[in-house]
Design a protein around this motif. Structure first.
Motif, mmCIF file in Angstrom:
data_model
loop_
_atom_site.group_PDB
_atom_site.id
_atom_site.type_symbol
_atom_site.label_atom_id
_atom_site.label_comp_id
_atom_site.label_asym_id
_atom_site.label_seq_id
_atom_site.Cartn_x
_atom_site.Cartn_y
_atom_site.Cartn_z
ATOM 1 N N LEU A 1 4.138 19.157 10.844
ATOM 2 C CA LEU A 1 3.822 19.076 12.271
ATOM 3 C C LEU A 1 5.090 19.121 13.118
ATOM 4 C CD1 LEU A 1 0.987 16.409 12.125
ATOM 5 C CD2 LEU A 1 0.725 18.788 12.845
ATOM 6 N N TYR A 2 6.150 18.442 12.665
ATOM 7 C CA TYR A 2 7.419 18.457 13.389
ATOM 8 C C TYR A 2 7.996 19.870 13.440
ATOM 9 C CZ TYR A 2 12.257 17.497 14.623
ATOM 10 O OH TYR A 2 13.481 17.497 15.232
ATOM 11 N N ARG A 3 7.900 20.577 12.298
ATOM 12 C CA ARG A 3 8.383 21.960 12.251
ATOM 13 C C ARG A 3 7.610 22.830 13.239
ATOM 14 N NH1 ARG A 3 7.435 25.070 6.847
ATOM 15 N NH2 ARG A 3 5.353 25.068 7.717
ATOM 16 N N ALA B 1 0.483 11.569 15.806
ATOM 17 C CA ALA B 1 0.102 10.168 16.007
ATOM 18 C C ALA B 1 -1.017 9.770 15.041
ATOM 19 C CB ALA B 1 -0.340 9.945 17.450
ATOM 20 N N THR B 2 -1.980 10.650 14.877
ATOM 21 C CA THR B 2 -3.081 10.365 13.965
ATOM 22 C C THR B 2 -2.572 10.250 12.528
ATOM 23 O OG1 THR B 2 -4.577 11.604 15.405
ATOM 24 C CG2 THR B 2 -5.318 11.214 13.164
ATOM 25 N N THR B 3 -1.682 11.145 12.152
ATOM 26 C CA THR B 3 -1.115 11.112 10.804
ATOM 27 C C THR B 3 -0.284 9.846 10.599
ATOM 28 O OG1 THR B 3 -1.053 13.523 10.783
ATOM 29 C CG2 THR B 3 0.282 12.401 9.144
ATOM 30 N N LEU C 1 -1.368 1.370 -6.471
ATOM 31 C CA LEU C 1 0.007 1.519 -5.975
ATOM 32 C C LEU C 1 0.448 2.984 -6.092
ATOM 33 C CD1 LEU C 1 2.200 -0.176 -4.726
ATOM 34 C CD2 LEU C 1 3.088 -0.631 -7.002
ATOM 35 N N VAL C 2 0.099 3.629 -7.190
ATOM 36 C CA VAL C 2 0.414 5.056 -7.363
ATOM 37 C C VAL C 2 -0.343 5.873 -6.315
ATOM 38 C CG1 VAL C 2 0.125 7.043 -8.903
ATOM 39 C CG2 VAL C 2 1.004 4.885 -9.799
ATOM 40 N N ASP C 3 -1.605 5.530 -6.080
ATOM 41 C CA ASP C 3 -2.399 6.226 -5.070
ATOM 42 C C ASP C 3 -1.750 6.085 -3.690
ATOM 43 O OD1 ASP C 3 -4.697 7.635 -4.018
ATOM 44 O OD2 ASP C 3 -5.407 5.692 -3.276
ATOM 45 N N ALA C 4 -1.278 4.903 -3.373
ATOM 46 C CA ALA C 4 -0.619 4.684 -2.085
ATOM 47 C C ALA C 4 0.663 5.499 -1.987
ATOM 48 C CB ALA C 4 -0.325 3.190 -1.896
ATOM 49 N N ALA C 5 1.407 5.589 -3.080
ATOM 50 C CA ALA C 5 2.657 6.363 -3.076
ATOM 51 C C ALA C 5 2.372 7.852 -2.868
ATOM 52 C CB ALA C 5 3.417 6.144 -4.380
ATOM 53 N N VAL C 6 1.344 8.360 -3.530
ATOM 54 C CA VAL C 6 0.975 9.771 -3.368
ATOM 55 C C VAL C 6 0.501 10.027 -1.938
ATOM 56 C CG1 VAL C 6 -0.669 11.545 -4.105
ATOM 57 C CG2 VAL C 6 0.492 10.129 -5.806
ATOM 58 N N SER C 7 -0.286 9.099 -1.411
ATOM 59 C CA SER C 7 -0.762 9.228 -0.026
ATOM 60 C C SER C 7 0.403 9.204 0.956
ATOM 61 C CB SER C 7 -1.746 8.106 0.305
ATOM 62 O OG SER C 7 -2.909 8.205 -0.482
ATOM 63 N N ALA C 8 1.371 8.337 0.702
ATOM 64 C CA ALA C 8 2.550 8.259 1.575
ATOM 65 C C ALA C 8 3.335 9.567 1.538
ATOM 66 C CB ALA C 8 3.440 7.087 1.152
ATOM 67 N N ALA C 9 3.443 10.162 0.359
ATOM 68 C CA ALA C 9 4.137 11.445 0.248
ATOM 69 C C ALA C 9 3.391 12.533 1.027
ATOM 70 C CB ALA C 9 4.276 11.843 -1.219
ATOM 71 N N ALA C 10 2.061 12.506 0.955
ATOM 72 C CA ALA C 10 1.258 13.485 1.700
ATOM 73 C C ALA C 10 1.428 13.295 3.208
ATOM 74 C CB ALA C 10 -0.206 13.356 1.315
ATOM 75 N N ILE C 11 1.483 12.063 3.649
ATOM 76 C CA ILE C 11 1.677 11.772 5.077
ATOM 77 C C ILE C 11 3.058 12.258 5.526
ATOM 78 C CG2 ILE C 11 2.046 9.882 6.716
ATOM 79 C CD1 ILE C 11 -0.312 8.455 5.307
ATOM 80 N N ALA D 1 -0.437 6.187 8.064
ATOM 81 C CA ALA D 1 0.631 5.510 7.325
ATOM 82 C C ALA D 1 0.434 3.991 7.342
ATOM 83 C CB ALA D 1 1.986 5.869 7.908
ATOM 84 N N VAL D 2 -0.110 3.467 8.426
ATOM 85 C CA VAL D 2 -0.384 2.025 8.516
ATOM 86 C C VAL D 2 -1.406 1.634 7.453
ATOM 87 C CG1 VAL D 2 -1.327 0.205 9.991
ATOM 88 C CG2 VAL D 2 0.174 1.946 10.973
ATOM 89 N N THR D 3 -2.441 2.442 7.312
ATOM 90 C CA THR D 3 -3.471 2.183 6.317
ATOM 91 C C THR D 3 -2.887 2.240 4.909
ATOM 92 O OG1 THR D 3 -5.114 3.169 7.783
ATOM 93 C CG2 THR D 3 -5.722 2.947 5.473
ATOM 94 N N VAL D 4 -2.029 3.211 4.656
ATOM 95 C CA VAL D 4 -1.408 3.352 3.338
ATOM 96 C C VAL D 4 -0.495 2.159 3.060
ATOM 97 C CG1 VAL D 4 0.197 4.734 1.960
ATOM 98 C CG2 VAL D 4 -1.613 5.850 3.260
#
Length: 80
Positions: free
Chosen positions: A65-67, A23-25, A48-58, A29-32
């Motif tokens: 976490l799902y695993r 949930a925290t992670t 925009l690139v920073d947001a894309a990299v952050s989205a990939a990290a999320i 995603a909302v912030t990104v």
């Protein structure tokens, strides 16, 4: 190691702890998404690139976490 610290480490690996981490992670995603929207409006390629990299990290974090949640569920079946 103190009892409280030991209990906190156990919570992190529990189902409740994993759900809280997810949930925290996901909240990140909302912030990104807001960051990406603002970057698009301002035509700021670097943000925009920073947001894309952050989205990939999320996305990677949520997958990990799902695993862990699935593994914990598999362990529960074996124990029960």
């Amino acid at each position: 190691m103190s009892k409280a610290l030991s209990k906190a480490k156990g919570f992190k690996k529990s189902k409740s702890g994993l759900y809280l981490s997810m949930a925290t992670t996901a909240f990140g995603a909302v912030t990104v998404a807001k960051q990406a929207k603002k970057a698009r409006v301002e035509s700021d390629t670097l943000r925009l690139v920073d947001a894309a990299v952050s989205a990939a990290a999320i996305a990677t974090g949520l997958a990990i976490l799902y695993r862990e949640l699935k593994r914990l569920g598999d362990d529960d079946v074996l124990l029960g």
